[in-house]
Scaffold this motif. Structure first.
Motif, short mmCIF file in Angstrom:
data_model
loop_
_atom_site.label_atom_id
_atom_site.label_comp_id
_atom_site.label_asym_id
_atom_site.label_seq_id
_atom_site.Cartn_x
_atom_site.Cartn_y
_atom_site.Cartn_z
N MET A 102 0.96 -1.12 -0.02
CA MET A 102 0.14 0.03 0.01
C MET A 102 0.88 1.10 -0.10
N GLN A 103 0.64 2.20 -0.78
CA GLN A 103 1.38 3.35 -0.95
C GLN A 103 0.90 4.33 0.18
N LYS A 104 1.74 4.76 1.06
CA LYS A 104 1.64 5.64 2.04
C LYS A 104 1.93 6.92 1.66
N LEU A 105 0.91 7.94 2.04
CA LEU A 105 1.38 9.26 1.62
C LEU A 105 1.10 10.21 3.03
N PHE A 106 1.61 9.63 4.04
CA PHE A 106 1.63 10.29 5.13
C PHE A 106 3.22 10.56 5.82
N SER A 107 3.24 11.90 6.20
CA SER A 107 4.72 12.29 6.71
C SER A 107 4.76 12.43 8.13
N TYR A 108 3.46 12.00 8.78
CA TYR A 108 3.75 11.94 10.31
C TYR A 108 3.98 10.69 10.69
N ALA A 109 4.31 10.38 12.02
CA ALA A 109 5.23 9.28 12.57
C ALA A 109 3.99 7.84 12.53
N ASN A 152 -4.00 14.74 4.23
CA ASN A 152 -2.52 14.80 4.01
C ASN A 152 -2.22 15.99 3.27
N GLN A 153 -0.78 16.11 2.99
CA GLN A 153 -0.31 17.49 2.17
C GLN A 153 -0.61 17.12 0.63
N GLU A 154 -0.86 16.16 0.09
CA GLU A 154 -1.22 15.89 -1.32
C GLU A 154 -2.64 16.36 -1.47
N PHE A 155 -3.57 16.25 -0.30
CA PHE A 155 -4.97 16.68 -0.66
C PHE A 155 -4.88 18.23 -0.70
N VAL A 156 -4.10 18.94 0.24
CA VAL A 156 -3.75 20.36 0.45
C VAL A 156 -3.38 20.82 -0.85
N TRP A 206 -10.48 25.93 1.85
CA TRP A 206 -10.59 24.51 2.00
C TRP A 206 -9.06 24.26 2.36
N ALA A 207 -7.91 24.52 1.55
CA ALA A 207 -6.69 24.14 1.79
C ALA A 207 -6.26 24.61 2.99
N ALA A 208 -6.44 25.76 3.19
CA ALA A 208 -5.81 26.30 4.51
C ALA A 208 -6.61 25.41 5.86
N TYR A 209 -7.86 25.22 5.74
CA TYR A 209 -8.75 24.66 6.64
C TYR A 209 -7.95 22.96 6.79
N ILE A 210 -7.88 22.48 5.61
CA ILE A 210 -7.35 20.92 5.86
C ILE A 210 -5.98 20.94 6.49
N GLU A 211 -5.06 22.03 6.22
CA GLU A 211 -3.68 22.10 6.98
C GLU A 211 -3.86 22.45 8.28
#
Length: 411
Positions: free
Chosen positions: A1-8, A374-378, A389-394
């Motif tokens: 599975m491709q993981k798109l997450f920068s968090y731990a 995640n950042q890709e969605f932002v 929406w971009a600022a909200y998702i961040e």
């Protein structure tokens, strides 16, 4: 599975020797046990991955979408990547009555089927909305789920559900799930009801020291009668909604359950809470509590707080959910999980656990669909000029990664 997450990502590396086993499949539905043969593609494995979601709900806005499968398109790959995926279905499914929203929910079966087609296999039906359509609604929900179960079996996919009863004041209903050489015992219950006296057809555990103690003893007996690799208890918690605080009495009860169970998967708060791992040095057992995984899909958040200077409201938090991906591993094979005295001799451990945060996004057609948080969605939102929406998702990414944690306790 491709993981798109920068968090731990919480990861254990285990250096273990193991070998394969062969088992016969056995499935326990809400009514009876029946012997079945495992699918031809099923392969015994020393590892098993389970994805635990939160509440699947549908308010009025959730039905204003052209096709229900659109809800899941952008998170489906995460669900399908697990061997099993669990969710709490927080609504009756009575096909003899109209679809309805809060306060008395009723889902169309197509809504549930879309979740199954997205990858969900196992459903808890025990929660505070189980009685929203009365006793007939409970009976019709079981009929609807059995209908869906039969349809999906013909397509080569097994689904499981429990938490409701066909007989008044009958025994707790549960599932015995066979998957890739693993046996999973799944028991869903609710500790809270919207109609406190109408629990005769629901797996209900009253809050209090005595009923909790009795339920713990029941769980010990149930596991002794059903030797398994994993015992998962789903608990719709008697707790305040929209609050991240974990009550001491609540945690103490969960720890008592983990004397027998391996996983306590709780929900009801409609927001994401912490996860807690307990590692026993003597027995080698790894145990897990999920205090709440939030709303997987709902329409409780209809007016996001776009003003960066305004604190987020309770309703903002209800728009996010957690898909918690957990990879279990057998430390040995060829033995039962517990010996005849009920003591662990072949402890299953947790190799990996990963939080996958998701969010309910309102697109330009005013459709409520799920997106990875995640950042890709932002970046996508910035590209299509939805700057609010971009600022909200961040902000939502920051809140969820900082406000909820994976806690570890050694015993």
């Amino acid at each position: 599975m491709q993981k798109l997450f920068s968090y731990a990502v919480f990861l254990f590396t285990l250096l273990l020797a193991s070998c394969a086993t062969n088992k016969t499949a056995d499935k326990n539905n809400t009514t009876s046990q029946e012997k079945i043969s495992p699918p031809a593609h099923q392969i015994d494995s020393d590892e098993l991955s389970i994805l635990f979601a939160g509440d699947i709900m549908a308010h009025t806005y959730n039905h204003n979408i052209t096709k229900y499968d659109k809800i899941w398109r952008d998170v489906k790959s995460y669900i399908e990547d697990s061997d099993l995926a669990f969710a709490n279905l927080e609504s009756p499914v009575d096909q003899t009555k109209p679809v309805s929203s809060y306060p008395n929910f009723n889902l169309p079966l197509r809504y549930v089927e879309a979740a199954v087609d997205a990858g969900f296999d196992v459903f808890s039906l025990a929660n505070n909305h189980s009685f929203d359509q009365g006793e007939r609604g409970i009976a019709q929900t079981i009929i609807s789920m059995e209908e869906l179960q039969t349809k999906k079996a013909e397509e080569g996919k097994d689904i499981y559900f429990s938490g409701l009863k066909k007989l008044k004041h009958g025994d707790y209903t549960y599932n015995i799930i066979e998957k890739n050489g693993w046996k999973i015992l799944f028991l869903p219950v609710t500790g809270i009801l919207n109609y406190p006296h109408d629990y005769a057809f629901i797996n209900y555990v009253k809050t209090g020291e005595k009923p909790h103690r009795e339920f713990v003893e029941f769980c010990k007996k149930l596991r002794a009668e059903n030797p398994c690799d994993l015992f998962v208890i789903s608990l719709h918690a008697d707790e305040p909604e929209y609050k991240r605080t974990v009550l001491k009495s609540q945690r103490d009860f969960y720890l008592q359950l983990l004397e027998t169970a391996d996983v306590v998967w709780a929900n009801h708060a409609h927001i994401i809470k912490d996860r807690e791992f307990i590692f026993e040095a003597e027995s080698g057992r790894h145990k897990l509590i999920m205090y709440a995984n939030g709303n997987t899909i709902s329409a409780q958040r209809t007016q996001p707080t776009f003003d960066a200077g305004t604190p987020m409201s309770e309703r903002d938090h209800t728009g996010d959910g957690l898909l918690y991906y957990v990879q279990f591993i057998k430390t040995k094979t060829g033995k039962t999980r517990y010996n005849t005295e009920g003591k662990p001799e072949n402890p299953v451990q947790i190799k990996k656990a990963e939080p996958i945060f998701i969010t309910t996004y309102i697109n330009t057609a005013w459709e409520f669909v799920l997106k990875p948080l995640n950042q890709e969605f932002v970046d996508y939102l910035k590209e299509v000029k939805r700057k609010n929406w971009a600022a909200y998702i961040e902000r939502r990414i920051k809140i969820n990664t900082e406000a909820t944690k994976d806690l570890i306790k050694w015993q």
